[in-house]
Design a protein around this motif. Sequence first.
Motif, PDB file in Angstrom:
ATOM      1  N   VAL A  16      -1.127  -3.595   0.527  1.00  0.00           N
ATOM      2  CA  VAL A  16       0.181  -4.014   1.009  1.00  0.00           C
ATOM      3  C   VAL A  16       0.901  -2.765   1.493  1.00  0.00           C
ATOM      4  O   VAL A  16       1.053  -1.798   0.739  1.00  0.00           O
ATOM      5  CB  VAL A  16       0.991  -4.718  -0.102  1.00  0.00           C
ATOM      6  N   THR A  17       1.302  -2.790   2.749  1.00  0.00           N
ATOM      7  CA  THR A  17       2.020  -1.648   3.322  1.00  0.00           C
ATOM      8  C   THR A  17       3.515  -1.946   3.228  1.00  0.00           C
ATOM      9  O   THR A  17       4.039  -2.816   3.911  1.00  0.00           O
ATOM     10  CB  THR A  17       1.583  -1.414   4.779  1.00  0.00           C
ATOM     11  N   THR A  18       4.187  -1.209   2.345  1.00  0.00           N
ATOM     12  CA  THR A  18       5.566  -1.535   1.979  1.00  0.00           C
ATOM     13  C   THR A  18       6.602  -1.187   3.047  1.00  0.00           C
ATOM     14  O   THR A  18       7.730  -1.658   2.974  1.00  0.00           O
ATOM     15  CB  THR A  18       5.953  -0.836   0.669  1.00  0.00           C
ATOM     16  N   GLU A  19       6.228  -0.384   4.036  1.00  0.00           N
ATOM     17  CA  GLU A  19       7.166  -0.021   5.102  1.00  0.00           C
ATOM     18  C   GLU A  19       6.818  -0.721   6.415  1.00  0.00           C
ATOM     19  O   GLU A  19       7.301  -0.325   7.476  1.00  0.00           O
ATOM     20  CB  GLU A  19       7.195   1.497   5.264  1.00  0.00           C
ATOM     21  N   ASP A  20       6.009  -1.743   6.339  1.00  0.00           N
ATOM     22  CA  ASP A  20       5.570  -2.503   7.512  1.00  0.00           C
ATOM     23  C   ASP A  20       6.730  -3.325   8.050  1.00  0.00           C
ATOM     24  O   ASP A  20       7.335  -4.109   7.331  1.00  0.00           O
ATOM     25  CB  ASP A  20       4.414  -3.418   7.097  1.00  0.00           C
ATOM     26  N   ARG A  21       7.050  -3.149   9.320  1.00  0.00           N
ATOM     27  CA  ARG A  21       8.119  -3.940   9.929  1.00  0.00           C
ATOM     28  C   ARG A  21       7.550  -5.031  10.835  1.00  0.00           C
ATOM     29  O   ARG A  21       8.296  -5.754  11.476  1.00  0.00           O
ATOM     30  CB  ARG A  21       9.077  -3.026  10.694  1.00  0.00           C
ATOM     31  N   THR A  22       6.235  -5.145  10.886  1.00  0.00           N
ATOM     32  CA  THR A  22       5.585  -6.215  11.641  1.00  0.00           C
ATOM     33  C   THR A  22       5.310  -7.398  10.725  1.00  0.00           C
ATOM     34  O   THR A  22       5.649  -8.532  11.039  1.00  0.00           O
ATOM     35  CB  THR A  22       4.272  -5.711  12.272  1.00  0.00           C
ATOM     36  N   ALA A  25       6.437  -6.699   3.663  1.00  0.00           N
ATOM     37  CA  ALA A  25       5.672  -6.536   2.428  1.00  0.00           C
ATOM     38  C   ALA A  25       5.699  -7.798   1.577  1.00  0.00           C
ATOM     39  O   ALA A  25       4.684  -8.167   0.976  1.00  0.00           O
ATOM     40  CB  ALA A  25       6.191  -5.335   1.641  1.00  0.00           C
ATOM     41  N   ASP A  26       6.833  -8.488   1.516  1.00  0.00           N
ATOM     42  CA  ASP A  26       6.900  -9.716   0.719  1.00  0.00           C
ATOM     43  C   ASP A  26       5.934 -10.773   1.247  1.00  0.00           C
ATOM     44  O   ASP A  26       5.300 -11.479   0.464  1.00  0.00           O
ATOM     45  CB  ASP A  26       8.323 -10.274   0.685  1.00  0.00           C
ATOM     46  N   ALA A  27       5.799 -10.871   2.559  1.00  0.00           N
ATOM     47  CA  ALA A  27       4.842 -11.823   3.141  1.00  0.00           C
ATOM     48  C   ALA A  27       3.411 -11.401   2.802  1.00  0.00           C
ATOM     49  O   ALA A  27       2.572 -12.246   2.453  1.00  0.00           O
ATOM     50  CB  ALA A  27       5.025 -11.906   4.654  1.00  0.00           C
ATOM     51  N   GLN A  28       3.134 -10.107   2.869  1.00  0.00           N
ATOM     52  CA  GLN A  28       1.800  -9.618   2.513  1.00  0.00           C
ATOM     53  C   GLN A  28       1.479  -9.956   1.063  1.00  0.00           C
ATOM     54  O   GLN A  28       0.355 -10.349   0.743  1.00  0.00           O
ATOM     55  CB  GLN A  28       1.712  -8.105   2.719  1.00  0.00           C
ATOM     56  N   MET A  42       1.091   0.637  -0.741  1.00  0.00           N
ATOM     57  CA  MET A  42       1.226   1.952  -0.136  1.00  0.00           C
ATOM     58  C   MET A  42       2.494   2.023   0.679  1.00  0.00           C
ATOM     59  O   MET A  42       2.816   1.067   1.390  1.00  0.00           O
ATOM     60  CB  MET A  42       0.063   2.205   0.823  1.00  0.00           C
ATOM     61  N   ALA A  43       3.178   3.132   0.576  1.00  0.00           N
ATOM     62  CA  ALA A  43       4.342   3.368   1.427  1.00  0.00           C
ATOM     63  C   ALA A  43       3.816   3.753   2.806  1.00  0.00           C
ATOM     64  O   ALA A  43       3.558   4.913   3.092  1.00  0.00           O
ATOM     65  CB  ALA A  43       5.222   4.460   0.843  1.00  0.00           C
ATOM     66  N   ALA A  44       3.595   2.737   3.629  1.00  0.00           N
ATOM     67  CA  ALA A  44       3.053   2.958   4.966  1.00  0.00           C
ATOM     68  C   ALA A  44       3.542   1.858   5.885  1.00  0.00           C
ATOM     69  O   ALA A  44       3.954   0.793   5.442  1.00  0.00           O
ATOM     70  CB  ALA A  44       1.527   2.967   4.927  1.00  0.00           C
ATOM     71  N   SER A  45       3.471   2.125   7.172  1.00  0.00           N
ATOM     72  CA  SER A  45       3.864   1.147   8.181  1.00  0.00           C
ATOM     73  C   SER A  45       2.689   0.219   8.477  1.00  0.00           C
ATOM     74  O   SER A  45       1.670   0.247   7.795  1.00  0.00           O
ATOM     75  CB  SER A  45       4.273   1.872   9.459  1.00  0.00           C
ATOM     76  N   LYS A  52      -2.588   6.384   6.508  1.00  0.00           N
ATOM     77  CA  LYS A  52      -3.010   6.648   5.124  1.00  0.00           C
ATOM     78  C   LYS A  52      -4.511   6.402   4.988  1.00  0.00           C
ATOM     79  O   LYS A  52      -4.979   5.809   4.013  1.00  0.00           O
ATOM     80  CB  LYS A  52      -2.252   5.731   4.160  1.00  0.00           C
ATOM     81  N   ALA A  53      -5.259   6.876   5.950  1.00  0.00           N
ATOM     82  CA  ALA A  53      -6.697   6.596   6.025  1.00  0.00           C
ATOM     83  C   ALA A  53      -7.445   6.962   4.742  1.00  0.00           C
ATOM     84  O   ALA A  53      -8.288   6.191   4.277  1.00  0.00           O
ATOM     85  CB  ALA A  53      -7.314   7.319   7.223  1.00  0.00           C
ATOM     86  N   GLU A  54      -7.144   8.112   4.149  1.00  0.00           N
ATOM     87  CA  GLU A  54      -7.856   8.519   2.930  1.00  0.00           C
ATOM     88  C   GLU A  54      -7.536   7.588   1.764  1.00  0.00           C
ATOM     89  O   GLU A  54      -8.423   7.231   0.988  1.00  0.00           O
ATOM     90  CB  GLU A  54      -7.521   9.971   2.575  1.00  0.00           C
ATOM     91  N   ASP A  55      -6.275   7.181   1.651  1.00  0.00           N
ATOM     92  CA  ASP A  55      -5.886   6.266   0.573  1.00  0.00           C
ATOM     93  C   ASP A  55      -6.548   4.899   0.754  1.00  0.00           C
ATOM     94  O   ASP A  55      -7.026   4.297  -0.214  1.00  0.00           O
ATOM     95  CB  ASP A  55      -4.371   6.097   0.529  1.00  0.00           C
ATOM     96  N   VAL A  56      -6.571   4.420   1.979  1.00  0.00           N
ATOM     97  CA  VAL A  56      -7.211   3.124   2.267  1.00  0.00           C
ATOM     98  C   VAL A  56      -8.707   3.230   2.007  1.00  0.00           C
ATOM     99  O   VAL A  56      -9.309   2.322   1.437  1.00  0.00           O
ATOM    100  CB  VAL A  56      -6.919   2.680   3.712  1.00  0.00           C
TER     101      VAL A  56
END
Length: 65
Positions: A16-22, A25-28, A42-45, A52-56
Amino acid sequence: MTEVAAWHDKPNFCVVTTEDRTVPADAQRVFASRMKTEVTEMAASHAGLIAKAEDVAGVIEKAAR
Protein backbone atom coordinates in the motif's frame (compact mmCIF):
# COMPACT_ATOMS: atom_id res chain seq x y z
CA MET A 1 -9.91 -21.30 -18.52
CA THR A 2 -9.51 -20.58 -14.82
CA GLU A 3 -12.58 -20.99 -12.66
CA VAL A 4 -11.23 -19.49 -9.42
CA ALA A 5 -8.70 -16.67 -9.02
CA ALA A 6 -5.46 -17.86 -7.41
CA TRP A 7 -5.67 -15.22 -4.68
CA HIS A 8 -8.65 -17.07 -3.23
CA ASP A 9 -6.44 -20.00 -2.19
CA LYS A 10 -2.83 -18.81 -2.26
CA PRO A 11 -0.99 -16.46 0.12
CA ASN A 12 -1.14 -12.87 -1.08
CA PHE A 13 1.08 -9.87 -0.52
CA CYS A 14 0.32 -6.23 -1.20
CA VAL A 15 2.19 -2.94 -0.99
CA VAL A 16 0.00 0.00 0.00
CA THR A 17 1.53 3.29 -1.10
CA THR A 18 0.38 5.81 1.50
CA GLU A 19 1.19 8.93 -0.55
CA ASP A 20 -0.59 7.72 -3.69
CA ARG A 21 -2.86 10.40 -5.13
CA THR A 22 -4.10 8.17 -7.97
CA VAL A 23 -5.46 5.31 -5.85
CA PRO A 24 -5.94 6.54 -2.27
CA ALA A 25 -4.33 4.42 0.45
CA ASP A 26 -7.73 3.72 2.05
CA ALA A 27 -8.98 2.25 -1.24
CA GLN A 28 -5.83 0.13 -1.52
CA ARG A 29 -6.43 -1.14 2.01
CA VAL A 30 -10.02 -2.10 1.13
CA PHE A 31 -8.82 -4.05 -1.92
CA ALA A 32 -6.14 -5.77 0.16
CA SER A 33 -8.63 -6.62 2.88
CA ARG A 34 -11.02 -8.21 0.40
CA MET A 35 -8.19 -10.43 -0.85
CA LYS A 36 -7.09 -11.28 2.72
CA THR A 37 -3.56 -10.25 1.85
CA GLU A 38 -0.51 -9.47 3.96
CA VAL A 39 -0.04 -5.72 3.68
CA THR A 40 3.18 -3.74 3.72
CA GLU A 41 2.70 0.03 3.81
CA MET A 42 5.21 2.41 2.25
CA ALA A 43 5.40 6.16 2.20
CA ALA A 44 5.44 6.36 -1.58
CA SER A 45 3.43 7.75 -4.46
CA HIS A 46 1.69 5.80 -7.23
CA ALA A 47 5.17 5.24 -8.67
CA GLY A 48 6.28 3.41 -5.53
CA LEU A 49 7.53 0.45 -7.55
CA ILE A 50 10.15 2.76 -9.01
CA ALA A 51 10.73 5.21 -6.17
CA LYS A 52 11.05 2.47 -3.53
CA ALA A 53 12.32 -0.33 -5.77
CA GLU A 54 14.56 -1.93 -3.12
CA ASP A 55 11.77 -1.94 -0.52
CA VAL A 56 9.30 -3.43 -3.00
CA ALA A 57 11.89 -6.04 -4.00
CA GLY A 58 12.12 -6.99 -0.32
CA VAL A 59 8.36 -7.63 -0.22
CA ILE A 60 8.62 -9.74 -3.38
CA GLU A 61 11.52 -11.74 -1.92
CA LYS A 62 9.52 -12.34 1.28
CA ALA A 63 6.53 -13.51 -0.77
CA ALA A 64 8.74 -15.92 -2.73
CA ARG A 65 9.85 -17.75 0.43
